[in-house]
Design an enzyme around this catalytic site. Structure first.
Site, PDB file in Angstrom:
ATOM      1  CB  CYS A   1      -0.930   0.002   1.209  1.00  0.00           C
ATOM      2  SG  CYS A   1      -2.025   1.446   1.258  1.00  0.00           S
TER       3      CYS A   1
ATOM      4  CB  CYS B   1      -4.263   5.000  -4.978  1.00  0.00           C
ATOM      5  SG  CYS B   1      -3.996   3.227  -4.709  1.00  0.00           S
TER       6      CYS B   1
END
EC number: 5.1.1.8
Length: 338
Positions: free
Chosen positions: A90, A253
């Site tokens: 992530c 993101c």
């Protein structure tokens, strides 16, 4: 199970929450963070549910667990947890956790200005800048990223037929570019994109098997990227990223930005070393670059991309888990919908 406690650092990366667990996490088995991720999923997923889902978290919560390094050359390790599951990688949480760890003095990097972090998807190296005790930016080189499939035709009820590219940047992303049946993310509400993102994930899963060519443990699609026109004149692209059933990313993101950089490079839309300013739903931004090209063990062409962004600590929190309480291990509203 007895009463259990967790200590967390709270913050955000470009608007997207990061809850980093620094005390109370389980000891994991395995020689690598990938193996330890599998152990966590098999035996300790209650920790993720407890800290990410309501009543302690919410539908858009994301976080990490801070661990000692697995490799001799690493400074520390991270496990990534969010509402959709325990992820291999992530990016926004990496940026946030590096900033938090340095600002809160959880780690003294072996090389000032650089940290090496073991994660389930591999090992990443990041450079950071400071102003006094404040970390002002983090730029990490991600795991090898690549365009797996291009122009995969799917259909969803609301929009009809769509062509999507499937790219990997630490997680797999179906990327929906502007096309006849999709004029751009700016024309729709976050709720619409969230619902349709779930449809895209299912449609891609029905259309083909998505598996990392070098690591079969990394498989399946749990994200979707809707693209569109950027807000700022100096930005190059905008994306609304959907994760799982309920999460809308407030940041651009990190792994999604790596996937998009890899996609654009493979299609000839981005040059090596060229900066790509990637905006989010709320206008926050990451800067992505192709640093170099590599070839996977399987022979797939890939890139090493860097992603740069900012993060801020907002506080610390102590969480108490009492199994005698209702909803002690967390819940999602989606679990109560037929």
């Amino acid at each position: 199970m007895t009463i259990h406690g967790f200590t967390c650092i709270e913050g955000h990366t470009e608007g997207m929450p990061v809850r980093m667990v620094i005390d109370g996490a389980p000891t994991l088995q395995g020689a690598t963070m990938n193996a330890r991720r599998e152990d966590f999923v098999a035996h300790h997923d209650w920790v993720r549910r407890t800290l990410m889902l309501e009543p302690r978290g919410h539908a858009h919560m994301s976080g990490t667990i801070f661990y000692p390094p697995v490799s001799d050359n690493a400074d520390f390790s991270l496990l990534f947890i969010e509402t959709s599951g325990c992820l291999p990688m992530c990016g926004h949480a990496t940026i946030g956790s590096i900033a938090f760890a340095i600002e809160e003095r959880l780690v003294v990097p072996k090389r000032p200005g650089t940290v090496t972090v073991d994660v389930p998807a591999g090992q990443i190296v990041a450079r950071y800048q400071t102003d006094g005790e404040r970390v002002t930016s983090v730029r990490f080189t991600n795991v090898p990223s690549f365009l797996l499939k291009r122009d995969v035709e799917i259909a969803i009820p609301a929009l009809g037929t769509l062509a999507v590219d499937i790219a990997y940047g630490g997680n797999f992303y179906p990327i929906v570019e502007v096309q006849p049946n999709f004029p751009g993310c700016e024309h729709f509400t976050p709720d619409e994109l969230l619902a349709w993102g779930r449809d895209v994930q299912r449609a891609v899963g029905d259309a083909l098997e998505v598996v990392h060519p070098d690591n079969p443990a990394i498989r399946g699609v749990r994200h979707c990227m809707w693209t569109g026109k950027p807000i700022a004149d100096d930005a190059h692209g905008r994306a609304v990223v959907i994760a799982g059933d309920s999460l809308v990313d407030r940041s651009p993101c990190g792994t999604g930005s790596s996937a998009r950089v890899a996609q654009r490079f493979a299609r000839g839309w981005l040059k090596e070393g060229e900066a790509y300013c990637h905006e989010s739903l709320i206008g926050s931004r990451f800067i992505g670059r192709v640093e170099s090209t590599v070839r996977l063990e399987s022979g797939v062409d890939a890139v090493l991309s860097s992603i740069e962004g900012r993060a801020w600590v907002t506080g610390r929190a102590q969480y108490r888990v009492d199994p005698s309480q209702p909803y002690a291990l967390g819940f999602s509203l989606q679990e109560f919908v037929n």
